[in-house]
Design an enzyme around this catalytic site. Structure first.
Site, PDB file in Angstrom:
ATOM      1  N   CYS A  69       0.820  -1.214   0.000  1.00  0.00           N
ATOM      2  CA  CYS A  69       0.000   0.000   0.000  1.00  0.00           C
ATOM      3  C   CYS A  69       0.852   1.262   0.000  1.00  0.00           C
ATOM      4  O   CYS A  69       0.380   2.327  -0.412  1.00  0.00           O
ATOM      5  CB  CYS A  69      -0.957   0.004   1.188  1.00  0.00           C
ATOM      6  SG  CYS A  69      -0.158  -0.011   2.799  1.00  0.00           S
ATOM      7  N   ASN A  70       2.093   1.162   0.442  1.00  0.00           N
ATOM      8  CA  ASN A  70       2.926   2.362   0.547  1.00  0.00           C
ATOM      9  C   ASN A  70       4.093   2.405  -0.420  1.00  0.00           C
ATOM     10  O   ASN A  70       4.857   3.366  -0.414  1.00  0.00           O
ATOM     11  CB  ASN A  70       3.461   2.505   1.975  1.00  0.00           C
ATOM     12  CG  ASN A  70       2.414   3.059   2.916  1.00  0.00           C
ATOM     13  OD1 ASN A  70       1.655   3.940   2.548  1.00  0.00           O
ATOM     14  ND2 ASN A  70       2.350   2.519   4.116  1.00  0.00           N
ATOM     15  N   ARG A  71       4.249   1.383  -1.257  1.00  0.00           N
ATOM     16  CA  ARG A  71       5.392   1.395  -2.163  1.00  0.00           C
ATOM     17  C   ARG A  71       5.183   0.439  -3.345  1.00  0.00           C
ATOM     18  O   ARG A  71       4.477  -0.571  -3.232  1.00  0.00           O
ATOM     19  CB  ARG A  71       6.678   1.017  -1.428  1.00  0.00           C
ATOM     20  CG  ARG A  71       6.731  -0.416  -0.954  1.00  0.00           C
ATOM     21  CD  ARG A  71       8.000  -0.716  -0.141  1.00  0.00           C
ATOM     22  NE  ARG A  71       7.978   0.001   1.122  1.00  0.00           N
ATOM     23  CZ  ARG A  71       8.810   0.992   1.425  1.00  0.00           C
ATOM     24  NH1 ARG A  71       9.735   1.376   0.568  1.00  0.00           N
ATOM     25  NH2 ARG A  71       8.730   1.588   2.593  1.00  0.00           N
TER      26      ARG A  71
ATOM     27  N   GLN B 281       4.734  -5.909   9.316  1.00  0.00           N
ATOM     28  CA  GLN B 281       4.117  -6.575   8.169  1.00  0.00           C
ATOM     29  C   GLN B 281       4.995  -6.559   6.927  1.00  0.00           C
ATOM     30  O   GLN B 281       4.909  -7.452   6.091  1.00  0.00           O
ATOM     31  CB  GLN B 281       2.781  -5.904   7.837  1.00  0.00           C
ATOM     32  CG  GLN B 281       1.652  -6.289   8.776  1.00  0.00           C
ATOM     33  CD  GLN B 281       0.365  -5.580   8.408  1.00  0.00           C
ATOM     34  OE1 GLN B 281       0.164  -4.432   8.764  1.00  0.00           O
ATOM     35  NE2 GLN B 281      -0.486  -6.264   7.676  1.00  0.00           N
TER      36      GLN B 281
ATOM     37  N   GLY C 176      -9.093  -9.601   5.713  1.00  0.00           N
ATOM     38  CA  GLY C 176      -7.711 -10.063   5.646  1.00  0.00           C
ATOM     39  C   GLY C 176      -6.933  -9.712   6.899  1.00  0.00           C
ATOM     40  O   GLY C 176      -7.504  -9.351   7.941  1.00  0.00           O
ATOM     41  N   LYS C 177      -5.612  -9.773   6.789  1.00  0.00           N
ATOM     42  CA  LYS C 177      -4.759  -9.532   7.948  1.00  0.00           C
ATOM     43  C   LYS C 177      -4.903  -8.099   8.459  1.00  0.00           C
ATOM     44  O   LYS C 177      -4.937  -7.864   9.672  1.00  0.00           O
ATOM     45  CB  LYS C 177      -3.298  -9.802   7.579  1.00  0.00           C
ATOM     46  CG  LYS C 177      -2.352  -9.671   8.759  1.00  0.00           C
ATOM     47  CD  LYS C 177      -0.941 -10.095   8.390  1.00  0.00           C
ATOM     48  CE  LYS C 177      -0.027 -10.004   9.607  1.00  0.00           C
ATOM     49  NZ  LYS C 177       1.369 -10.415   9.276  1.00  0.00           N
ATOM     50  N   MET C 178      -5.005  -7.137   7.539  1.00  0.00           N
ATOM     51  CA  MET C 178      -5.150  -5.741   7.961  1.00  0.00           C
ATOM     52  C   MET C 178      -6.446  -5.558   8.747  1.00  0.00           C
ATOM     53  O   MET C 178      -6.485  -4.844   9.745  1.00  0.00           O
ATOM     54  CB  MET C 178      -5.153  -4.818   6.739  1.00  0.00           C
ATOM     55  CG  MET C 178      -3.901  -4.927   5.889  1.00  0.00           C
ATOM     56  SD  MET C 178      -2.537  -3.935   6.517  1.00  0.00           S
ATOM     57  CE  MET C 178      -2.890  -2.373   5.720  1.00  0.00           C
TER      58      MET C 178
ATOM     59  N   SER D 257       9.548   2.226   6.379  1.00  0.00           N
ATOM     60  CA  SER D 257       8.088   2.188   6.365  1.00  0.00           C
ATOM     61  C   SER D 257       7.492   3.517   6.809  1.00  0.00           C
ATOM     62  O   SER D 257       8.133   4.297   7.521  1.00  0.00           O
ATOM     63  CB  SER D 257       7.578   1.080   7.290  1.00  0.00           C
ATOM     64  OG  SER D 257       7.964  -0.190   6.822  1.00  0.00           O
TER      65      SER D 257
END
Length: 435
Positions: free
Chosen positions: A50-52, A116, A191-193, A109
């Site tokens: 989601c961030n990269r 994660q 999901g995991k999030m 991060s």
């Protein structure tokens, strides 16, 4: 060969750019195949979160490889290369190696120390192997990076109570609504999030939580981890009806298009109803136009920086401890990589010496005649192998361990000259045949 990473992250591009470049898992095989078809890409691995989005590749011509990968990204994002370039970062050789180590350790991060990302680096490694993108260099690099990430998490305290994207979203919600006990909460995704969302919401005093997911079995699996919590489960087709009764909504699905927008949300809301949406997905699950609805506030992953800033301040000292460990792992990889240059010389020398040993052994055994039994012949052969191995051992160890590039190459050239081996191309250190 050189290792390069080219990509964009939360540091270089806003979420609306990142989501255009995101490569979901079902698209990885095609993306890897397309990159491998480039003339100057020998190996490739894709890290997409989601961030990269980061593409690691091996090339004999870094400049041309960067051009080809940039064109791939521009085409995927439907942007011109010039428009995309301002969002990209490019790192070569040791900088690329160090960067992956820092990513795996959670030091690059959005949330410093996030755990994660290490699992995501492992997944990138597995997917790269599965789709034949990873070869010798990237395989070793990702293994070393995973080792580095594990060391940082076990040998430093940076992972203790580390904030995840999910918990940062909950912290942001608490900043907006300090008392969650009376809030009606809905989570889209299982999901995991989403599991982490439930965990942190409960810890902040949240009561009734609705979980919506395409697969009810997956939602039931999530609910099974929180048997004492008041969780209601709904299929995704009930989403709008469920959201209509929610005060806070969290979305975390793998959808590649928005699943909540103004057109769908506005009709189900009561006049004057207020709602907050926290979207931690990339690509985004919530369209930007929901903010145009009176009483509706929407936040995405880029809005978490307010919470994340507090996390960074408290973890900088721990990050310094981690950086020292990463230097050791970078050096370990560099030493292995440097040793590869010597492989052709070592193999060539060993092959020549082994040929001489076999010829001389055959002559000696033929002179000794038939009175020598099989056991005695095996003993003599073992003796000859042992002598050869002991003679070669120290030169080979010293050659591999030589860290100075020029000194190592000069030693290789000397060995080829002294033992009359095939000449070396002194620019690359590779053997070349002389016609």
């Amino acid at each position: 060969m050189s290792i390069t990473v080219i990509g964009l992250s939360h540091k270089t591009a806003a979420v609306e750019v990142r989501e255009r470049l995101s490569i979901p898992e079902p698209d990885l095989q095609e993306a890897i195949a397309q990159l491998l078809s480039c003339s100057h890409v020998e190996e490739v691995a894709i890290l997409s979160t989601c961030n990269r989005l980061e593409i690691y590749f091996v090339s004999s011509n870094s400049e041309q490889g960067i051009r080809e990968v940039s064109e791939f990204l521009a085409e995927r994002g439907k942007l011109s290369v010039d428009a995309l370039r301002q969002h990209l970062f490019i790192l070569l050789r040791q900088d690329a190696i160090t960067h992956l180590m820092r990513v795996a350790a959670g030091l690059d991060s959005l949330v410093l120390g996030e755990g994660q990302i290490l699992a995501q680096v492992k997944t990138t490694h597995k997917q790269g192997q599965k789709h034949k993108g990873i070869g010798r260099l990237l395989n070793r690099l990702f293994k070393q990076a995973i080792t580095a990430g594990k060391r940082v998490r076990t040998e430093t305290s940076i992972g203790t109570g580390a904030v995840s994207i999910s918990s940062a979203a909950v912290e942001l919600a608490v900043l907006k609504v300090p008392d969650l006990s009376n809030c009606r909460i809905a989570i889209v995704g299982a999901g995991k999030m989403s599991r982490l969302l439930v965990q942190h919401l409960i810890s902040k005093g949240a009561g009734k939580i609705a979980i919506l997911n395409r697969s009810l079995a997956r939602a039931e699996e999530l609910a099974g981890r929180f048997k004492d919590a008041d969780l209601s489960l709904y299929p995704l087709q009930n989403m709008m009806n469920t959201l209509a009764t929610a005060d806070l909504v969290f979305t975390s699905t793998s959808a590649t298009e928005p699943i909540v927008d103004r057109e769908r949300l506005e009709p189900v809301l009561s006049p004057g109803q207020s709602m907050m949406l926290f979207d931690i997905s990339v690509p985004r699950n919530v369209a930007a136009d929901v903010k145009e609805i009176d009483g509706v506030q929407a936040f995405d992953v880029d809005d978490l920086k307010e919470v994340v800033a507090q996390n960074h301040a408290s973890r900088r000292r721990m990050a310094l401890e981690a950086e020292a460990l990463l230097e050791e792992e970078v050096e370990a990889f560099e030493m292995w990589w440097r040793s590869l240059e010597t492989v052709s010389t070592i193999n060539c020398l060993r092959q020549k010496v082994e040929t001489i040993r076999e010829q001389e052994l055959e002559k000696a055994l033929s002179r000794l005649g038939s009175e020598f039994g099989k056991k005695q012949q095996e003993t003599i052969e073992a003796l000859s192998r042992g002598i050869v191995n002991k003679i070669l051992h120290d030169p080979m160890v010293q050659l591999r361990a030589q860290q100075d590039v020029e000194a190592r190459r000069q030693a290789m050239v000397t060995l080829h000259t002294l033992f009359n081996l095939e000449p070396l191309d002194e620019e690359s250190g590779d053997r070349r045949l002389v016609s």
